[in-house]
Design a protein around this motif. Structure first.
Motif, PDB file in Angstrom:
ATOM      1  N   GLU A 134       0.850  -1.187   0.000  1.00 20.94           N
ATOM      2  CA  GLU A 134       0.000   0.000   0.000  1.00 20.94           C
ATOM      3  C   GLU A 134       0.887   1.239   0.000  1.00 20.94           C
ATOM      4  OE1 GLU A 134      -3.061   0.099   2.914  1.00 20.94           O
ATOM      5  OE2 GLU A 134      -3.537  -2.006   2.617  1.00 20.94           O
ATOM      6  N   THR A 135       0.981   1.882  -1.139  1.00 25.83           N
ATOM      7  CA  THR A 135       1.766   3.098  -1.295  1.00 25.83           C
ATOM      8  C   THR A 135       0.825   4.177  -1.821  1.00 25.83           C
ATOM      9  OG1 THR A 135       3.665   1.742  -1.915  1.00 25.83           O
ATOM     10  CG2 THR A 135       3.825   4.077  -2.370  1.00 25.83           C
ATOM     11  N   PRO A 136       0.893   5.373  -1.250  1.00 23.14           N
ATOM     12  CA  PRO A 136       0.018   6.444  -1.748  1.00 23.14           C
ATOM     13  C   PRO A 136       0.269   6.702  -3.240  1.00 23.14           C
ATOM     14  CG  PRO A 136       1.086   7.099   0.291  1.00 23.14           C
ATOM     15  CD  PRO A 136       1.699   5.790  -0.113  1.00 23.14           C
ATOM     16  N   MET A 137      -0.817   6.834  -3.998  1.00 25.91           N
ATOM     17  CA  MET A 137      -0.711   7.014  -5.456  1.00 25.91           C
ATOM     18  C   MET A 137       0.000   8.300  -5.838  1.00 25.91           C
ATOM     19  SD  MET A 137      -1.791   4.540  -7.205  1.00 25.91           S
ATOM     20  CE  MET A 137      -2.628   4.792  -8.724  1.00 25.91           C
ATOM     21  N   LEU A 139       2.311   9.930  -4.135  1.00 25.55           N
ATOM     22  CA  LEU A 139       3.741   9.733  -3.899  1.00 25.55           C
ATOM     23  C   LEU A 139       4.351   8.884  -5.006  1.00 25.55           C
ATOM     24  CD1 LEU A 139       6.258   9.953  -2.070  1.00 25.55           C
ATOM     25  CD2 LEU A 139       5.480   7.842  -0.971  1.00 25.55           C
TER      26      LEU A 139
END
Length: 184
Positions: A134-137, A139
């Motif tokens: 789960e990585t912020p889009m 970023l």
């Protein structure tokens, strides 16, 4: 000699010069002839004032072979000794002082190209990471954009520097040839 004959001969003698530079030189001489004609000289007088095309080519540093046959075989081989000595001296100098730095710089360019390529393919890994973690889009988008842009600019800079390095090597090679032939 007419203007066109003069320019044709000069163009043929300057064939060793890159085409763009040669065209500039020829247009300068053509403008000079046209200016002299406008000031009242005949075409032949204007061309004669410039001198011979061979002299102009010599002044520009272009090697122009002479039409005269060389002397005897003994005269032709008499100058080989200094040329061989110059060749051996340049070979020794280049092996001791030039080869190491050139190989080192070439290795540095290989490293720079590898770093640029790594920056160009890093976004692929980050895209894969998007699907596994789960990585912020936002970023991810800016990271991908930044690394790819940096890699591309780094590749352009490396190409620019490599071209200048190759031009320098070519110039140095021509200098060595001139020295061995006795031009310096």
């Amino acid at each position: 000699m007419t203007k066109q004959q003069f320019l044709n001969v000069l163009n043929r003698l300057l064939v060793q010069i890159p085409e763009g530079e040669r065209k500039d030189i020829l247009s300068d001489y053509e403008a000079h002839i046209d200016s002299a004609i406008e000031n009242g000289k005949t075409e032949e007088e204007a061309v004669a004032d410039l001198g011979s095309p061979k002299t102009i080519a010599d002044e520009l540093g272009v090697f122009v072979p002479t039409d005269k046959p060389s002397g005897t075989k003994k005269e032709a081989t008499a100058n080989v000794g200094p040329n061989i000595f110059a060749f051996l001296g340049m070979l020794l100098f280049n092996l001791i002082f030039i080869l190491g730095p050139v190989v080192g710089i070439a290795g540095a360019f290989i490293g720079l190209y590898a770093a640029a390529f790594a920056c160009l393919i890093t976004p692929i890994g980050f895209i894969i990471n998007l699907f596994t973690h789960e990585t912020p889009m936002l970023l991810a988008f800016f990271f991908i954009l930044a690394t790819f842009s940096f890699g591309y600019l780094f590749l352009l800079l490396t190409n620019f520097l490599a071209k200048w390095f190759l031009k320098l090597i070519h110039w140095y090679w021509k200098l060595n040839v001139k020295i061995v032939k006795g031009g310096y």
